[in-house]
Design an enzyme around this catalytic site. Structure first.
Site, PDB file in Angstrom:
ATOM      1  N   LYS A  41      -5.398  -9.720  -5.943  1.00 24.68           N
ATOM      2  CA  LYS A  41      -6.693  -9.957  -5.299  1.00 24.68           C
ATOM      3  C   LYS A  41      -7.668  -8.829  -5.625  1.00 24.68           C
ATOM      4  O   LYS A  41      -7.256  -7.688  -5.851  1.00 24.68           O
ATOM      5  CB  LYS A  41      -6.528 -10.121  -3.788  1.00 24.68           C
ATOM      6  CG  LYS A  41      -6.305  -8.848  -3.034  1.00 24.68           C
ATOM      7  CD  LYS A  41      -6.508  -9.036  -1.548  1.00 24.68           C
ATOM      8  CE  LYS A  41      -6.566  -7.656  -0.885  1.00 24.68           C
ATOM      9  NZ  LYS A  41      -7.703  -7.388  -0.091  1.00 24.68           N
ATOM     10  N   LYS A  73       0.815  -1.222   0.000  1.00 25.76           N
ATOM     11  CA  LYS A  73       0.000   0.000   0.000  1.00 25.76           C
ATOM     12  C   LYS A  73       0.844   1.265   0.000  1.00 25.76           C
ATOM     13  O   LYS A  73       0.368   2.319  -0.422  1.00 25.76           O
ATOM     14  CB  LYS A  73      -0.967  -0.008   1.192  1.00 25.76           C
ATOM     15  CG  LYS A  73      -2.084  -1.032   1.016  1.00 25.76           C
ATOM     16  CD  LYS A  73      -3.225  -0.839   1.979  1.00 25.76           C
ATOM     17  CE  LYS A  73      -4.370  -1.783   1.623  1.00 25.76           C
ATOM     18  NZ  LYS A  73      -5.480  -1.730   2.541  1.00 25.76           N
ATOM     19  N   LYS A 107     -10.964  -3.140  -2.780  1.00 29.86           N
ATOM     20  CA  LYS A 107     -11.739  -1.896  -2.859  1.00 29.86           C
ATOM     21  C   LYS A 107     -10.901  -0.795  -3.492  1.00 29.86           C
ATOM     22  O   LYS A 107     -11.403   0.055  -4.197  1.00 29.86           O
ATOM     23  CB  LYS A 107     -12.130  -1.431  -1.451  1.00 29.86           C
ATOM     24  CG  LYS A 107     -13.141  -2.306  -0.764  1.00 29.86           C
ATOM     25  CD  LYS A 107     -13.628  -1.589   0.494  1.00 29.86           C
ATOM     26  CE  LYS A 107     -13.643  -2.521   1.677  1.00 29.86           C
ATOM     27  NZ  LYS A 107     -12.344  -2.646   2.356  1.00 29.86           N
TER      28      LYS A 107
END
Ligand code: AQP
Length: 334
Positions: free
Chosen positions: A196, A111, A199
């Site tokens: 994966k 991230k 969101k």
């Protein structure tokens, strides 16, 4: 009854991965355990976002969890920031974890890779510790999560054990409960089947949102990346060499409640597989969307559920926090 805890971040539109990897198991578990489910709004602050969006997403997520089948009479549903003990215990655990342990968390690496580590929020770095606090506060035995949370669960177990060794028995050491491979542990992005579904994905066409209408679901499934194989053997479950096809087969098997091999045996071409998958996903989402509209038409009912949930959670969390404060030598106020 085993104590169960899990959470979900209000960071955007929830998707099929969240439903199939986590939330449907929460619904199944709610009468088998003493279950606490949490909209982890404080975790959402680890990435940039607008206050108004977070406010809306928190209510939307709680409403959606009710629509997906959580029953407030069977489980405790609440918002993380409504129970102050989460951040209080997090500090004790920050003083238990090492910098090196947090550095090894792959989700932080992933991230922070976009904007760079220098710009990443410190909260993104320490967020696994807050997650450990979320879990340990409830003397949790079992944590139903998707496979992407495996490393954070291991850290939680390490922190609980270390704290207990250092300060005396304080926390229950929880077990991760991850769906078996092929049953929703890691639903992949339809456009990038090696990643994966997420969101915060950069390919919205690869993510099926739980609010997607039938036409959108059909379009996304139809455009899902597969491969150029053809012939009678093309439709087979092989996540390593055929990740896109394997993901479609897994989704259809879960949506239908059948086995992957049985589903694979029915098709020789991708087109009919995609058509049936789109129809199955639409059937899966329609009742959730209808129930969402019903709950959303009565926001005060949702607020009442969350208030009652927070009250119940707060009582348990305070007791655990008091135990932990005492264990480390913090003096209670007179
Ligand atoms: N693709 C997935 N397949 C199976 N399970 C998944 N989960 C998430 N993505 C998949 C599981 O859903 C639960 C809630 O996740 P979260 O919202 O708290 O955070 P996350 O794991 O980081 O999910 P996202 O969608 O990728 O969100 P962002 O983009 O905000 O980071 C967890 O149990 C998770 O394992």
């Amino acid at each position: 009854m085993p104590r169960v805890f899990s959470g979900i971040q209000p960071t955007g539109e929830p998707h099929l991965g969240n439903l199939l990897g986590a939330v449907r198991y929460w619904v199944e578990d709610q009468r088998l355990g003493d279950c606490f489910y949490c909209v982890v709004d404080l975790h959402a602050l680890t990435i940039p976002g607008e206050a108004a969006d977070l406010r809306k997403a928190t209510t939307t997520m709680a409403t959606l969890l009710l629509a997906a089948g959580l029953d407030p009479d069977a489980c405790t549903l609440f918002v993380q920031s409504h129970v102050p003990a989460h951040t209080q215990l997090s500090w004790l655990l920050e003083c238990t974890v090492s910098f090196g342990e947090l550095r090894r968390m792959t989700q932080f690496k992933d991230k922070s890779s976009k904007g760079g580590e220098e710009a990443a929020r410190a909260g993104l770095f320490t967020y696994p510790v807050l997650m450990a606090a979320d879990i340990l506060l409830y003397d949790t035995d079992r944590v139903p999560v998707g496979d992407d949370q495996r490393q954070h669960l291991e850290l939680t177990r390490d922190l609980a054990s270390r704290f207990n060794t250092r300060y005396g028995q304080t926390f229950v050491v929880p077990e991760a409960s991850i769906p078996p491979a092929g049953r929703g542990a890691r639903i992949m992005d339809l456009q990038e089947p090696l990643k994966k579904m997420s969101k915060s994905s950069e390919s919205p066409q690869g993510t099926i949102g739980l609010f997607d209408d039938p036409a959108t679901v059909e379009r996304k499934v139809k455009r899902a990346v597969t491969d150029t194989d053809s012939g009678p053997d093309a439709v087979r479950y092989d996540p390593l060499t055929k990740p896109g096809v394997a993901n479609l087969l897994e989704l259809l098997a879960i949506a239908e409640g059948t086995g992957i091999e049985e589903v694979a045996g029915r098709y020789t071409q991708y087109g009919p597989l995609k058509a049936d998958l789109a129809a199955a996903v639409v059937s899966l989402l329609e009742p959730i969307q209808a129930s969402y509209r019903a709950w959303a038409s009565d926001p005060s009912a949702v607020a009442e559920v969350l208030a009652a949930g927070a009250k119940h959670a707060d009582g348990i969390a305070r007791a655990t926090l008091a135990r932990a404060y005492d264990a480390v030598g913090l003096v209670a106020p007179a």
